[in-house]
Design an enzyme around this catalytic site. Structure first.
Site, PDB file in Angstrom:
ATOM      1  N   THR A  48       0.586  11.418  -1.322  1.00  0.00           N
ATOM      2  CA  THR A  48      -0.475  12.166  -2.492  1.00  0.00           C
ATOM      3  C   THR A  48      -0.805  13.768  -1.756  1.00  0.00           C
ATOM      4  O   THR A  48      -0.997  14.055  -2.089  1.00  0.00           O
ATOM      5  CB  THR A  48      -2.042  11.043  -2.752  1.00  0.00           C
ATOM      6  OG1 THR A  48      -0.756   9.762  -3.036  1.00  0.00           O
ATOM      7  CG2 THR A  48      -3.093  11.786  -3.346  1.00  0.00           C
ATOM      8  N   ALA A  49      -0.639  12.837  -0.228  1.00  0.00           N
ATOM      9  CA  ALA A  49      -1.157  14.863   0.187  1.00  0.00           C
ATOM     10  C   ALA A  49      -0.628  15.392   0.202  1.00  0.00           C
ATOM     11  O   ALA A  49      -1.176  16.811   0.179  1.00  0.00           O
ATOM     12  CB  ALA A  49      -1.529  14.537   1.854  1.00  0.00           C
ATOM     13  N   SER A  77       1.540   5.270  -1.728  1.00  0.00           N
ATOM     14  CA  SER A  77       0.594   7.093  -1.931  1.00  0.00           C
ATOM     15  C   SER A  77       0.767   6.693  -3.325  1.00  0.00           C
ATOM     16  O   SER A  77       1.296   6.623  -4.473  1.00  0.00           O
ATOM     17  CB  SER A  77       1.564   7.890  -1.713  1.00  0.00           C
ATOM     18  OG  SER A  77       2.132   7.943  -0.316  1.00  0.00           O
ATOM     19  N   HIS A 120      -5.446  10.748   7.501  1.00  0.00           N
ATOM     20  CA  HIS A 120      -5.676  10.033   8.761  1.00  0.00           C
ATOM     21  C   HIS A 120      -6.832  10.000   9.117  1.00  0.00           C
ATOM     22  O   HIS A 120      -7.721  11.008   9.005  1.00  0.00           O
ATOM     23  CB  HIS A 120      -4.912   9.346   9.013  1.00  0.00           C
ATOM     24  CG  HIS A 120      -3.896   8.024   7.911  1.00  0.00           C
ATOM     25  ND1 HIS A 120      -3.737   7.541   6.930  1.00  0.00           N
ATOM     26  CD2 HIS A 120      -2.372   7.720   7.925  1.00  0.00           C
ATOM     27  CE1 HIS A 120      -3.193   6.694   6.574  1.00  0.00           C
ATOM     28  NE2 HIS A 120      -2.227   7.271   6.450  1.00  0.00           N
ATOM     29  N   LYS A 152       0.984  -1.266   0.182  1.00  0.00           N
ATOM     30  CA  LYS A 152       0.338  -0.021   0.579  1.00  0.00           C
ATOM     31  C   LYS A 152       0.469   1.264   0.212  1.00  0.00           C
ATOM     32  O   LYS A 152       1.692   1.114   1.035  1.00  0.00           O
ATOM     33  CB  LYS A 152      -1.582  -0.151   1.277  1.00  0.00           C
ATOM     34  CG  LYS A 152      -1.656   1.468   1.270  1.00  0.00           C
ATOM     35  CD  LYS A 152      -2.986   1.651   0.806  1.00  0.00           C
ATOM     36  CE  LYS A 152      -3.345   2.752   1.086  1.00  0.00           C
ATOM     37  NZ  LYS A 152      -3.923   2.245   2.730  1.00  0.00           N
TER      38      LYS A 152
END
Length: 280
Positions: free
Chosen positions: A108-109, A58, A152, A56
């Site tokens: 991604t953030a 980004s 999150h 997992k």
């Protein structure tokens, strides 16, 4: 007997909820994988070094790993109303020339933040500081940085630190594009072969479906890894980040991923990506 696949994902409730069935050998015909728990900045690095079979990561990391890893169409995190937040100690604070903490410069953030800041902070920042996501709100609260980009469950808990939401990166993205917010991707080693990758996608999709069919089955696993998170917050976290895009990216999800990477490449934040490399 084949060695179990090695997978890495975060201890966050959405990941443990999604992967509970597979991790515990409950998906018919699929062996349980060997699981490593790690925050997103670490899994991004593991993918870049090609160290595990399934990860997992980004979406912001994809351009650097697509030669070795294929994007799977399920198991990841996209959605609406679930974007990263920029937090400050004072409401309406000015960010020009300030120190801003982020969870990763390959996240991604961070891409969403930079796309937003190109318009909202024309003078630029003073310094970007990379911190583990759970350290960002204390750093803002204690004045070690002027602002923090959080992800999150921080969306549900930042008021407990006396902080204020300056901007919502997801709102900005959805307003500009109309697309869901692409956050976390599931990738698998291309060397597994096309047939094995299809089987793997089926395994993950079944794991998601089993989690939805009986949410109580995964609850002990979720809470055991939720880092002392309040159970109600864990439930909110799952409800927000596990949705139809987790079961299948679909047309809108794929458009969101392409849109993010195209816009980020135009700003010089990531290398350009051949759309064919994203196809599954």
């Amino acid at each position: 007997m084949a060695e179990p696949l090695r997978i890495a994902y975060s201890p966050c409730p959405n990941d443990t909820f999604v992967f509970h069935a597979w991790a515990h050998g409950l998906v018919p015909g699929a062996a349980a994988p060997e699981v490593t728990f790690a925050d997103i900045d670490i899994t991004n690095g593991l993918a870049e070094r090609g160290e595990l079979d399934v990860l997992k990561i980004s979406y912001g990391q994809l351009p650097w790993v697509l030669d070795e890893y294929a994007l799977l169409p399920c198991g990841g995190a996209l959605g609406r109303g679930c974007g990263p937040l920029v937090l400050t100690r004072e409401p309406g604070a000015e960010l020009t020339g300030r120190r801003v903490a982020v969870p990763s410069e390959r996240s991604t953030a961070y891409l969403l933040f930079r796309l937003w800041a190109a318009k909202a902070v024309p003078g630029g920042f003073g310094e970007i500081v990379v911190l583990p996501f759970h350290e960002i709100m204390p750093a803002v609260r204690d004045g070690r940085v002027d602002a923090g980009l959080v992800i999150h469950e921080a969306r549900f808990t930042y008021q407990q630190y006396g902080l204020h939401k300056l901007a919502d990166m997801g709102e900005a993205w959805e307003r500009d594009t109309g697309l869901p917010i692409p956050l976390g991707a599931i990738v698998a080693r291309r060397s597994l072969g096309a047939e094995r990758l299809r089987e793997l996608a089926g395994t993950i999709r079944t794991s998601v479906e089993l989690a939805w069919q009986d949410p109580s089955a995964s609850r002990p696993y979720v809470l055991a890894h939720a880092q002392e998170m309040d159970p109600d917050v864990a439930d909110q976290h799952i409800a927000l980040y596990v949705n139809e895009f987790t079961a299948d990216l679909g047309e809108a999800g794929c458009a969101a991923v392409r849109g993010l990477l195209t816009r980020a490449a135009a700003e010089g934040l990531v290398p350009e990506v051949d759309p064919e490399a994203l196809a599954f």
